[in-house]
Each structure stands twice: as C-alpha cells, then as structure tokens.
Design an enzyme around this catalytic site. Structure first.
Site, PDB file in Angstrom:
ATOM      1  N   TYR A 182     -12.628   3.995  10.190  1.00 15.67           N
ATOM      2  CA  TYR A 182     -11.732   3.762   9.056  1.00 15.67           C
ATOM      3  C   TYR A 182     -10.295   4.090   9.443  1.00 15.67           C
ATOM      4  O   TYR A 182      -9.379   3.275   9.239  1.00 15.67           O
ATOM      5  CB  TYR A 182     -12.152   4.615   7.855  1.00 15.67           C
ATOM      6  CG  TYR A 182     -11.107   4.649   6.758  1.00 15.67           C
ATOM      7  CD1 TYR A 182     -10.888   3.535   5.952  1.00 15.67           C
ATOM      8  CD2 TYR A 182     -10.326   5.792   6.532  1.00 15.67           C
ATOM      9  CE1 TYR A 182      -9.918   3.556   4.950  1.00 15.67           C
ATOM     10  CE2 TYR A 182      -9.357   5.820   5.545  1.00 15.67           C
ATOM     11  CZ  TYR A 182      -9.162   4.695   4.758  1.00 15.67           C
ATOM     12  OH  TYR A 182      -8.194   4.712   3.779  1.00 15.67           O
ATOM     13  N   LYS A 235      -7.341   1.258   9.776  1.00 19.72           N
ATOM     14  CA  LYS A 235      -6.197   1.352   8.860  1.00 19.72           C
ATOM     15  C   LYS A 235      -4.901   1.475   9.653  1.00 19.72           C
ATOM     16  O   LYS A 235      -3.869   0.900   9.268  1.00 19.72           O
ATOM     17  CB  LYS A 235      -6.351   2.542   7.921  1.00 19.72           C
ATOM     18  CG  LYS A 235      -7.375   2.363   6.830  1.00 19.72           C
ATOM     19  CD  LYS A 235      -6.966   1.278   5.834  1.00 19.72           C
ATOM     20  CE  LYS A 235      -5.904   1.750   4.869  1.00 19.72           C
ATOM     21  NZ  LYS A 235      -5.607   0.741   3.824  1.00 19.72           N
TER      22      LYS A 235
END
Length: 236
Positions: free
Chosen positions: A141, A145
């Site tokens: 993640y 991102k």
C-alpha cells in the site's frame, strides 16, 4: 465548478462530496457496482453517479470529460495482498485518471495521498515536507501510494495544476473502519495492546472536515502546483 470525486463510497470521499456541494460545485462521483454513496443522505439526489472500475482507461476518459477538478481519493488500503492488485488499484488507476484529465483539459488534479508512504519503523516527530521517500516501503500500500503521488506531481504543468495532500490520522462522523473506531473498540473490550512500551507517544490526527476543506482549498490555489502537503490538526 464541475468536479469528479473518486472514493465517494468511503469515509473521506463521502465528506468531500458534502463539502463540494456546500461550496456550490456540481459533483460527479464514480462508484464500484454494488457500492453506495457515503455523503449526507439529504444531498445524494444532487450527485451525478457513474459506475465502473478505475482500472479501466476508457472509463477514466469518460469520467473526466467536462470536469474542472478531479479529487482522487479512492485507493486500495490494506496491510496484506498481492503487489499486482495494489499496483492496478492505486498506480494504474491514478495514471489513467491523470492522463485522461490532461487529455480532457481538466484544470486541477488533487490527489489524496498518505503519510503511510514514509513508514520505515522509525519514530518521526514534527515531520515536514522536506522528508525523502524511504528506500524500502513498509508494505505494498505504502509503495503504490508513493508511486501514484510521484506520478501525479510529475504531471504538473501550466494549465494542469496537480498537488498531493497527505492527511494524518483522519477521524470524524461516519467513520466505521478507521483507526479511531478500532482503537475505541479495543479499549472498550479491554484488548488495547501496549503499542510502544516505555515511550511517551505523540500522534498527529486530522478531522475529516478539515482534510475535505483542504482539498477544496488546494483546488482553488495557484501556489500548490506540483507540491505535496501534510495535513494535520493544530496539536499533537
């Protein structure tokens, strides 16, 4: 202004819809099949709802057509999972939206990033925008991102203003899956873990209304072009 908001079935995205409508904007959202809009119930009839998968570049072209601003809040948030899934949901979806927004002459692109991209298992106090991306990311993640944020910021150019906002510890009404409900539930059940033995811990948090208002402010400012900002409350 005509604005597109992604992630409107989620916590922040729903509040962003509220704030955009309150500002007099015309709001379009994109929802996955079967998901529901998470704004105030009395405002749902004012929203144009489109459905589809953000990993579809053809959908991105349709979504951004005629828009003045894109607020990209949608993301896959999890500590586990395969890299390919995170890359598609976070990186490719962001790239498709950025490219389509440029092609459709959208003026502004506001990306909702996360301070989690800087997680490196060290303590960070009073962290500011001078911090560099870590050499190794804590999970997929955070990695995806960060890649998405870098793509958004690199796309900034005259006539197409991009920026990234990194809200810390979002909390507020209609939050059912965030850190605060989980923390409160653990406390109520007597199962709160000792997260930092022997340390006095300070954290930054941000009310959901504040970050939603920060998104609108970024869409109306000329000074944000190509920049990223941490968004927190006034006090740790």
């Amino acid at each position: 202004m005509k604005v597109l908001i992604t992630g409107a079935s989620g916590f922040l995205g729903g509040h962003l819809v509220d704030q955009a409508l309150a500002a007099g904007d015309q709001v379009r959202v994109v929802l996955r099949p079967g998901s529901k809009l998470n704004c105030a119930p009395e405002q749902q009839q004012q929203v144009e709802i489109m459905r589809g998968d953000l990993t579809d570049p053809a959908l991105a072209a349709v979504l951004t057509r005629g828009m003045d601003v894109v607020y990209h809040s949608a993301a896959l948030l999890s500590d586990v999972g395969r890299y390919e899934i995170f890359h598609a949901a976070n990186v490719l979806a962001s790239q498709y939206l950025v490219d389509a927004a440029k092609a459709n002459q959208v003026a502004r692109f506001v990306f909702v990033s996360s301070p989690s991209i800087f997680t490196d298992h060290l303590d960070h106090l009073q962290m500011d925008e001078s911090i560099s991306y870590p050499k190794q990311y804590a999970n997929y993640y955070a990695q995806t991102k960060a890649l998405s944020e870098q793509y958004v910021l690199a796309a900034n150019r005259p006539g197409f203003t991009t920026c990234s906002l990194r809200p810390r510890g979002i909390w507020g009404p209609r939050d059912v899956q965030g850190f605060l409900p989980k923390l409160s539930a653990a406390m109520a059940n007597g199962k709160l873990k000792l997260l930092a033995p022997g340390k006095t811990v300070q954290v930054s948090i941000c009310h959901v209304t504040n970050i939603a208002q920060a998104c609108l402010a970024a869409a109306r400012s000329a000074r944000v072009a190509g920049h990223a900002y941490f968004i927190t409350g006034a006090e740790d």
